[in-house]
Scaffold this active site. Structure first.
Site, short mmCIF file in Angstrom:
data_model
loop_
_atom_site.label_atom_id
_atom_site.label_comp_id
_atom_site.label_asym_id
_atom_site.label_seq_id
_atom_site.Cartn_x
_atom_site.Cartn_y
_atom_site.Cartn_z
N GLU A 54 11.02 -3.73 12.26
CA GLU A 54 12.23 -3.28 11.55
C GLU A 54 13.45 -3.39 12.46
O GLU A 54 14.52 -3.86 12.06
CB GLU A 54 12.08 -1.81 11.10
N ASP A 65 0.80 -1.23 0.00
CA ASP A 65 0.00 0.00 0.00
C ASP A 65 0.84 1.28 0.00
O ASP A 65 0.30 2.38 0.15
CB ASP A 65 -0.95 -0.01 1.20
N1 UDP Z 1 -0.60 -7.41 5.89
C1 UDP Z 1 -0.74 -8.79 5.89
N2 UDP Z 1 -1.62 -9.36 6.78
C2 UDP Z 1 -2.37 -8.62 7.66
C3 UDP Z 1 -2.21 -7.22 7.66
C4 UDP Z 1 -1.31 -6.64 6.77
O1 UDP Z 1 -0.08 -9.48 5.11
O2 UDP Z 1 -3.17 -9.19 8.42
C5 UDP Z 1 0.35 -6.78 4.94
C6 UDP Z 1 -0.21 -5.60 4.17
O3 UDP Z 1 -0.80 -6.03 2.94
C7 UDP Z 1 1.02 -4.72 3.96
C8 UDP Z 1 1.85 -5.02 5.21
O4 UDP Z 1 1.42 -6.28 5.71
O5 UDP Z 1 1.74 -5.10 2.80
C9 UDP Z 1 1.70 -3.96 6.30
O6 UDP Z 1 0.34 -3.87 6.66
P1 UDP Z 1 -0.44 -2.49 6.72
O7 UDP Z 1 -0.16 -1.72 5.48
O8 UDP Z 1 -1.85 -2.75 7.08
O9 UDP Z 1 0.29 -1.80 7.97
P2 UDP Z 1 0.58 -0.25 8.20
O10 UDP Z 1 1.28 0.26 6.97
O11 UDP Z 1 -0.74 0.39 8.39
O12 UDP Z 1 1.45 -0.25 9.40
MN MN Z 2 0.78 0.05 5.01
#
Ligand code: UDP
Ligand code: MN
Length: 241
Positions: free
Chosen positions: A188, A105
């Site tokens: 990270e 995203d």
């Molecule tokens: N993701 C996943 N399983 C989950 C939630 C998130 O594989 O249950 C993936 C999501 O598609 C993205 C990454 O993990 O590529 C980080 O998630 P998200 O973008 O929701 O986290 P944020 O950027 O809000 O911290």
């Molecule tokens: Mn994200």
């Protein structure tokens, strides 16, 4: 003979998934010599993602990670199981090149891939945030690393964003136990610490000494009313394989 960039992307089923993946894939279509490891957070791989990947023309590896991510103080670290699965695949199948953890995203400038491609150990650059903090970045003075800027330091040795670093694969393979912990907020940091001995002073500073934002940690607004996916409601859309 460009070094290969292995792009590890965790993904999961939700209404905006195909929109995010479309945006990301149409960026990656412009990047030479990559492998896109797209790793579904699901019990099995879906036909929809398989069809999607085949249409992109991008060289890809389609995997899934069983959701054994567990819980950490009630909240689930997102994408960790899939990133570790990608790490395992790279250890077993890649000898050279660069690894980049790229969430589905985010928003990627093509220049970013030029910056990371010749990473010798670990390279870093600023990540634009869509929050009050604005950016997460190494701080550079007179061409030298002096610290980190991030909205939340949280006692981390490497207070950086997932989108803010790349790792050389030969270097990674000298660290057979390097992995990401299922620890919310410390994903990270745990991974970069597992590359020890490796110190912040050793970071290769990219994006013109960290003065340019070439990747944004964008977040798509969730629409709660459309969750969970209703198979009947979406029966005539491409959300259902
Ligand atoms: N993701 C996943 N399983 C989950 C939630 C998130 O594989 O249950 C993936 C999501 O598609 C993205 C990454 O993990 O590529 C980080 O998630 P998200 O973008 O929701 O986290 P944020 O950027 O809000 O911290
Ligand atoms: Mn994200």
């Amino acid at each position: 003979n460009l070094p290969v960039i292995y792009i590890v992307t965790p993904t999961y089923r939700r209404p905006e998934q195909l929109a995010e993946l479309t945006r990301m894939s149409q960026t990656l279509m412009h990047v030479q010599n990559i492998y896109w490891l797209l790793i579904e957070d699901a019990k099995e791989k879906s036909q929809m993602i398989s069809n999607f990947l085949n249409r992109t023309g991008i060289r890809f590896i389609h995997l899934h990670s069983d959701s054994t991510q567990g819980k950490y103080k009630g909240a689930k670290p997102r994408g960790v199981g899939s990133r570790n699965k990608g790490l395992k695949w790279i250890r077993e199948n890649a000898n050279d090149g660069v690894l980049y953890f790229a969430d589905d995203d985010n928003t990627y400038d093509l220049q970013l891939f030029k910056e990371m491609r010749y990473t010798k150990k670990v390279s870093m650059w600023p990540v634009g945030l869509v929050t009050q903090t604005g950016v997460s970045s190494p701080i550079v003075k007179n061409g030298k690393f002096v610290g980190f800027y991030d909205g939340w330091i949280g006692g981390r040795k490497f207070p950086v964003d997932m989108a803010g670093f790349a790792i050389n694969i030969k270097f990674l393979k000298t660290r057979p136990n390097a992995a990401m912990a299922y620890k919310l907020g410390y994903e990270e940091d745990s991974f970069l610490k597992s590359l020890a001995p490796f110190e912040p002073q050793n970071i290769e500073l990219k994006a013109d000494n960290c003065t340019k934002i070439l990747v944004w940690h964008t977040q798509t607004k969730k629409n709660p009313s459309s969750l969970p996916l209703d198979k009947k409601k979406y029966a005539d859309t491409n959300l259902i394989e």
